[in-house]
Structure formats: structure tokens, C-alpha cells
Design a protein around this motif. Structure first.
Motif, PDB file in Angstrom:
ATOM      1  N   TRP A   1      -0.804 -11.647   0.865  1.00 11.62           N
ATOM      2  CA  TRP A   1      -1.274 -12.158  -0.417  1.00 11.62           C
ATOM      3  C   TRP A   1      -0.862 -11.175  -1.513  1.00 11.62           C
ATOM      4  O   TRP A   1      -0.994  -9.957  -1.354  1.00 11.62           O
ATOM      5  CB  TRP A   1      -2.803 -12.302  -0.446  1.00 11.62           C
ATOM      6  N   ARG A   2      -0.392 -11.751  -2.624  1.00 11.95           N
ATOM      7  CA  ARG A   2      -0.136 -10.963  -3.827  1.00 11.95           C
ATOM      8  C   ARG A   2      -1.258 -11.289  -4.817  1.00 11.95           C
ATOM      9  O   ARG A   2      -1.413 -12.446  -5.217  1.00 11.95           O
ATOM     10  CB  ARG A   2       1.229 -11.307  -4.415  1.00 11.95           C
TER      11      ARG A   2
ATOM     12  N   ARG B   1       0.869  -1.324  -4.730  1.00 10.22           N
ATOM     13  CA  ARG B   1       0.053  -1.378  -5.943  1.00 10.22           C
ATOM     14  C   ARG B   1       0.995  -1.223  -7.131  1.00 10.22           C
ATOM     15  O   ARG B   1       1.912  -0.402  -7.107  1.00 10.22           O
ATOM     16  CB  ARG B   1      -0.997  -0.254  -5.958  1.00 10.22           C
ATOM     17  N   GLY B   2       0.733  -2.016  -8.185  1.00 10.53           N
ATOM     18  CA  GLY B   2       1.605  -1.935  -9.339  1.00 10.53           C
ATOM     19  C   GLY B   2       0.961  -2.498 -10.586  1.00 10.53           C
ATOM     20  O   GLY B   2      -0.269  -2.611 -10.685  1.00 10.53           O
TER      21      GLY B   2
ATOM     22  N   ILE C   1       5.729   0.298  -3.698  1.00 12.83           N
ATOM     23  CA  ILE C   1       5.669  -0.301  -2.360  1.00 12.83           C
ATOM     24  C   ILE C   1       5.527   0.821  -1.350  1.00 12.83           C
ATOM     25  O   ILE C   1       6.384   1.701  -1.242  1.00 12.83           O
ATOM     26  CB  ILE C   1       6.920  -1.152  -2.089  1.00 12.83           C
ATOM     27  N   TYR C   2       4.441   0.794  -0.590  1.00 12.02           N
ATOM     28  CA  TYR C   2       4.118   1.901   0.307  1.00 12.02           C
ATOM     29  C   TYR C   2       4.923   1.816   1.607  1.00 12.02           C
ATOM     30  O   TYR C   2       5.159   0.738   2.144  1.00 12.02           O
ATOM     31  CB  TYR C   2       2.631   1.899   0.656  1.00 12.02           C
ATOM     32  N   GLY C   3       5.288   2.979   2.102  1.00 12.48           N
ATOM     33  CA  GLY C   3       5.799   3.062   3.451  1.00 12.48           C
ATOM     34  C   GLY C   3       4.656   3.080   4.446  1.00 12.48           C
ATOM     35  O   GLY C   3       3.473   3.009   4.079  1.00 12.48           O
TER      36      GLY C   3
ATOM     37  N   THR D   1      -1.675  -4.999  -9.921  1.00  9.82           N
ATOM     38  CA  THR D   1      -1.213  -5.928  -8.892  1.00  9.82           C
ATOM     39  C   THR D   1      -1.367  -5.288  -7.519  1.00  9.82           C
ATOM     40  O   THR D   1      -1.404  -4.059  -7.395  1.00  9.82           O
ATOM     41  CB  THR D   1       0.253  -6.320  -9.111  1.00  9.82           C
ATOM     42  N   MET D   2      -1.437  -6.140  -6.500  1.00  9.08           N
ATOM     43  CA  MET D   2      -1.580  -5.658  -5.131  1.00  9.08           C
ATOM     44  C   MET D   2      -0.883  -6.622  -4.179  1.00  9.08           C
ATOM     45  O   MET D   2      -1.010  -7.848  -4.314  1.00  9.08           O
ATOM     46  CB  MET D   2      -3.062  -5.554  -4.758  1.00  9.08           C
ATOM     47  N   LEU D   3      -0.154  -6.082  -3.213  1.00 10.66           N
ATOM     48  CA  LEU D   3       0.314  -6.846  -2.061  1.00 10.66           C
ATOM     49  C   LEU D   3      -0.527  -6.424  -0.870  1.00 10.66           C
ATOM     50  O   LEU D   3      -0.590  -5.230  -0.546  1.00 10.66           O
ATOM     51  CB  LEU D   3       1.792  -6.588  -1.785  1.00 10.66           C
TER      52      LEU D   3
END
Length: 637
Positions: free
Chosen positions: A232-233, A256-257, A264-266, A283-285
Motif C-alpha cells: 500500500w502507498r 518514507r517521503g 526507499i529503504y534497503g 508518504t509511505m510505502l
């Protein structure tokens, strides 16, 4: 519920409400009707790596509760020749796409400031100005993959100050990786909000909050297969902070943005949470695996953003009271705003630890009220007993929010004994458990077995086996404005097998309400908490819990004289942090509603410290003296 200006958004100025046409009112509106946008269909025409998109900013009528709720005049975006949408038309392209966007401002008498139509990453403060009736053409490359958004204002307001007629001028902007083989199987949810004066409750604001243009119970209901990961975004295009809580399971934050950048996290940067706080514009993925069958909720944990009384704030007081008198446990009425309902279909959950046939530990949790605890209002609380121990007298001076201590992997039955004169329920916040035991009356459960409210004089048995050690919360999910703000909550700690809870080193910092409509915050059920004692050279664990009703975020800090105090981060929402995040840092943490944080602190020298709880708009809400001694004494415990 009534929400004071100070308790809701800190006294920010607001605009007057306009008179609105309602369905069936006989008042014709010349304005177009906004369509809810589920963010599944990208806008524009894509040919040969070029997206051509023609947008119009217009004024239209919005029905966040279609045909039954308020009709609101707002400004919105539309594709040229089509109905306006809320959220604005979805921009979704691959990395490297050439963007050719025209934007026409058809809003009479006001210029439009447009943010977010840019190559990513970009400058979040950059905007273009479009005069009334004018058209601007923009050409740029999409930029780096990520979850972004675009937004506009006709009042020259910053995003976190945009609350009126222009508050819905927002849309998702998603850039997918260039790799042709990657499918876009995710969902996009955009949060928006509008505030107004309510003449019946002045100076209270009537608030309308929506996800993808709709307010619960009209938000989309999701049906998901068991065991299949979903992405989900989530985009917060509103002015407020929204701690987004998922019931019954953890999710992974993968990025997070904001409107212009996305981090974009590793693998080392991803963290498990049950609540993630999104500030205005964030924002969040997120990724999660639906691993428990039944009905679940994903919602903001700020009480004012999910209360069923939101939809009745524009009605006279008597009518509002009549509508809500019987609705506190009806999920269709007891909630509104930022809520999504989820149904996970049956699957193979035979490995779930709470289904293993072991002898269960038994606890009794007595739910009680004390008259006139908060002025004319009662205070709520609990008495906790183990096994067959005798029930404490009703007037016993026990801790009204006792910490429940459980062991990972040990089944438990907690009998909720309702000694209140009203029905209630308890939600086990952050715990992985079966849906029926989750504690949302009229919603939790599956296949005809739906969790009931616990009626006065009744007992309800909750059964689960905690699968992980950590810091969690138990709290009411009923009559929440009164019950939650007045004390029906507590800390729940799960320990590893073989460990004992030592209150001399396990320091609970439980932040909660101080009665209905109070701007104060209690620490461990007191606005003037007593000092606590620490010992030099001993590692202490601070378990920070925010279960306040409407303080969306607070800052908890440990302060001394001179050199800043440092502590080591350990866990978030009961899940251990990855090694890259389990670091020594300044002892200051923003804690949103529904979040828990664990920190380790080992004092090196004796002295006096202060633990402060601060809210940005209100200043210091409360503080606690911490005495550090070199030699252990009986007063340390």
C-alpha cells in the motif's frame, strides 16, 4: 464528542462554512459533482514514452458520504472534459517518462499555486503560479521511482495550513521503476481533510476526513486472500498528523517521503510497526502479509479523526445526541473518517500460536469507574487479579491502569469483568491474535461470529498467545471519547520466557488523557507524577506509550544539566529495531498516538534528571523528576 480548537489543531485560524445544497433539498447546484477516485486508473495518454495530461482546476460539490452526508463546495482537479475527482487524477508513470502536462485554472477570481509537478527528486517548496483563466504547460522527466503527490492552493497556504475550500486539491504521483517486467499490484490511499466553523458548536470545527475521497463507513472495503503480501502507498495530503494503525498484525515500512522526494529503504532500513505516523505531506510505502483470518481495521489513531460523531457535527445538539445515543458500538456509526475495513479470507493458519492446545494462564481484569474523578465526569480504570485470587474491593486504592505482564508463547485467558454501568470493549493494540479477540465490537471476528460489546455485569473471555516480546497497549474501543480520555487503558508488556518483570529497571511511561475535553496529559495516570529512582551503572528500560485521545504527537525527552543525555533505541511498537536503527542517540523521541518505543538508559553519575512531555503547540504538558543514586536503597524499588 466535541473537539475544542486548542485540543484539535492548536487554535489555528479557520474560515466560515458555506451554505451547501444537499441531495433531495430541492436546491439545484450549478456546480459539477466530484467522483471518488480509487487511484486504480492512471490519468492521461501514454505513447512512446511520453505522457500527455491535461488537467483543470475547478469548483465542484463533494459528497464524502455519498447521497447521505454533507454536500461540500470545494476546489478539485479534473482531466479536461471529465468530471472532477477526489483525490485528483492519478499520475502514474515509469522512470524516464517524458511528462507533458497542461493545467488550466478555471476557478474564478483567484490564482492557483501548483506544487509537485516536477522531476523527482526536486524542491518541495517550488511552485508555479497560474492566474484565473490561464493555462500553463509543463515539460519534465518523471525522475526517480517512488511514492509522491502533487497539490495546489488558492489561498497561498502551506500544506499544513490548507484546510478550507482548496484543501482537496491533491493527487498521487507515482513513479515506477523502469524495468518493464515489474507489475504494479499495489494500492494507493490518499488522505484529505476539510475543516469548517460549526455554528452549533462554535468555536468547534466540523471536520470532514476522507481516504480516496470517501469517509467511513463509505470508504472502500478490502477483501484479501490469506497469506499473500500486499503493498500500500499511503499519502497524507491533509494538514494534520495521522498515526496509521493496523489491527492484528505488523507491517513493514519500505519507504518514507513527501511530494518531492522518497527514501526507499534497503533491507537493513525497513522496520516492523503497527502504527506509523505521517505528518502533513508525508508518504509511505508499506508491505504486509494478511496472516490472520477475519475482519480488521486500518485507521488513524487520533480519536477526533475517526469518531462517528464527526458526521453529526453540523446538526443541532439535541438531534446529534439522539443519533449517537445508541451508536457507540455500531461500527457503521461509531466510527467515521480515516478508517478502512479489511476482510481476510480463510486460509491455512494452523501454525498460529494462539491455536496451540496448551493450558492457559488465567487473569481477571475488572473494569471500574470512580465518580467525579474529572470534575463531574467519572474516571475509568481496572483491577487485575491472577487465577482464582479474590476480587479486590471496589474502593481499593490499586493502580487504575495496571501493567499486564505476559510471557511470549504462553497462552492466556483474560476475563473482562464489566463493573461499569455502560457497555464497553478492550482492544489489544499491537498484539498478533485472532480477529474475534481483537476487541472491536460489531466488527472483529468472522463467519457470523462477531465480537459483542461487553455489557454491564457481563464477563467476556479474551484468548491469545503473544508470539513476540515487546511493549503493547490495551485500551477501550467503545464510547472512546469518554472512556479512553478518562482512563480505560493500560500498558501490556510481553517478556521472553524465563524473564521476570523488575519495576526497578522496567520504567513504564504511559501517556493518556486527563478527562473529557481536558488539554492536559497524564503520565502513569497522574498530571503530577511522583519521582522515580534509577541506579548508577544499571541498564534501565524506558517503555514509552502514547495512548492520548487527540494529541497526535508528543515529544518525550530525558534532560539533565550540561551534556545532553543519550539512550539506546531498542524497539518500536513491540518489534525489535534492525541493528542499523538500534543506536545510541539523544534522549528525545516524538511519539504519536498508538505508538510505543523502548529505550535503554544506563546512568553514569548520580544526580537529578527530568523526563518532559512536550507538545509543539501547547508547550510542556507535564514532567517527572528522575533521581539517580549511586547506591541502591529500599526507596529504589
Amino acid at each position: 464528542m466535541s473537539v475544542s480548537v486548542a485540543g484539535y489543531w492548536g487554535g489555528r485560524p479557520y474560515a466560515s462554512a458555506e451554505a451547501q445544497a444537499r441531495p433531495g433539498s430541492g436546491t439545484a447546484s450549478p456546480l459539477p459533482r466530484i467522483l471518488a477516485n480509487d487511484n486504480r486508473t492512471p490519468a492521461g495518454q501514454l505513447r512512446n514514452g511520453i505522457l500527455t495530461l491535461r488537467l483543470e482546476a475547478t469548483t465542484a460539490i463533494w459528497y464524502p458520504e455519498p447521497d447521505s452526508g454533507p454536500a461540500l463546495t470545494v476546489q478539485a482537479f479534473a482531466e479536461e472534459g471529465q468530471a472532477p475527482q477526489l483525490p485528483a487524477p492519478l499520475v502514474r508513470v515509469r522512470e524516464g517518462t517524458e511528462m507533458r502536462v497542461t493545467v488550466r485554472n478555471t476557478i474564478a477570481g483567484t490564482s492557483l499555486r501548483l506544487y509537485g509537478m516536477m522531476t523527482r527528486p526536486g524542491d518541495p517548496e517550488s511552485f508555479i503560479e497560474i492566474a484565473p483563466g490561464a493555462v500553463r504547460e509543463l515539460r519534465f522527466k518523471a525522475g526517480a521511482p517512488g511514492t509522491y503527490h502533487y497539490w495546489a492552493t488558492t489561498t497561498a497556504a502551506a500544506l499544513n495550513e490548507r484546510f478550507g475550500v482548496d484543501s482537496q486539491l491533491s493527487g498521487a504521483f507515482i513513479v515506477d521503476p523502469a524495468a518493464a517486467g515489474e507489475a504494479s499490484d499495489d494500492r494507493i490511499f490518499v488522505i484529505t481533510e476539510r475543516l469548517d466553523v460549526n455554528p452549533n458548536l462554535a468555536p468547534v470545527r466540523a471536520a470532514v476526513l476522507a481516504i480516496n475521497g470517501l469517509s467511513w463507513p463509505h470508504t472502500e472495503r478490502l477483501t484479501l486472500p490469506f497469506g499473500q503480501a500486499v503493498h500500500w502507498r499511503v499519502i497524507n495530503a491533509s494538514l494534520g498528523v495521522h498515526p496509521m494503525h493496523l489491527h492484528g498484525t505488523f507491517y513493514t515500512v519500505e519507504s518514507r517521503g513527501n511530494a518531492a522526494r522518497d527514501d526507499i529503504y534497503g533491507a537493513e532500513g525497513r522496520r516492523l510497526v503497527t502504527t506509523e505516523s505521517l505528518e502533513a505531506g508525508a508518504t509511505m510505502l508499506m508491505r504486509w502479509v494478511p496472516d490472520r483470518v477475519g475482519n480488521w481495521l486500518f485507521h488513524c489513531h487520533v480519536l477526533a479523526h475517526v469518531s462517528g460523531q464527526l458526521r453529526h457535527l453540523d446538526k443541532p445538539a439535541a438531534e446529534r445526541a439522539a443519533l449517537m445515543s445508541h451508536a457507540e458500538h455500531d461500527p457503521e456509526r461509531a466510527m467515521a473518517g480515516l478508517v478502512i475495513g479489511i476482510k481476510v479470507l480463510p486460509g491455512d493458519e494452523t501454525a498460529a500460536p494462539d491455536l496451540e492446545p496448551h493450558v492457559s494462564r488465567r487473569l481477571k481484569l475488572f473494569l471500574r469507574a470512580r465518580p467525579s474523578r474529572y470534575g463531574p465526569n467519572p474516571g475509568f480504570g481496572f483491577a487485575l487479579v491472577e487465577g482464582t485470587a479474590a476480587e479486590p474491593p471496589l474502593d481499593s486504592p490499586l493502580n487504575p491502569s495496571p501493567t499486564i505482564v505476559l510471557t511470549r508463547g504462553e497462552p492466556v485467558v483474560i476475563s473482562l469483568v464489566n463493573q461499569l454501568d455502560e457497555q464497553t470493549s478492550i482492544h489489544w493494540h499491537g498484539l498478533e491474535l485472532e480477529s474475534y479477540n481483537d476487541g472491536v465490537p460489531g466488527w472483529s471476528g468472522q463467519s457470523g461470529q462477531i465480537t459483542p460489546a461487553v455489557q454491564p455485569g457481563q464477563t467476556f473471555d479474551v484468548r491469545f498467545t503473544p508470539p513476540r516480546a515487546g511493549t503493547f497497549i490495551y485500551h477501550t474501543h467503545s464510547h472512546e471519547n469518554r472512556q479512553l480520555s478518562s482512563g480505560l487503558y493500560g500498558a501490556l508488556v510481553v517478556l521472553e520466557p524465563g524473564r521476570k518483570f523488575d519495576p526497578a529497571v522496567e520504567r513504564i511511561v504511559l501517556l493518556g488523557g486527563a478527562g473529557p475535553q481536558s488539554p492536559a496529559v497524564e503520565v502513569n495516570r497522574s498530571t503530577n507524577p511522583p519521582p522515580i529512582n534509577l541506579r548508577v551503572g544499571v541498564k534501565h528500560r524506558f517503555r514509552l506509550i502514547n495512548i492520548t485521545p487527540n494529541f497526535s504527537t508528543v515529544v518525550v525527552s530525558l534532560r539533565g544539566e550540561g551534556t545532553p543525555i543519550q539512550w539506546k533505541a531498542i524497539a518500536k511498537d513491540g518489534a525489535d529495531l534492525p541493528p542499523s536503527q538500534a543506536t545510541l542517540r539523544v534522549a528525545r523521541q516524538v511519539v504519536a498516538v498508538g505508538e510505543t518505543y523502548d529505550f535503554e538508559y544506563e546512568p553514569a553519575t548520580p544526580g537529578e534528571l527530568r523526563l518532559e512531555v512536550l507538545q509543539q503547540r501547547a508547550g510542556i504538558l507535564t514532567s517527572m523528576v528522575i533521581r539517580v543514586a549511586r547506591v541502591e536503597s529500599s526507596s529504589d524499588r
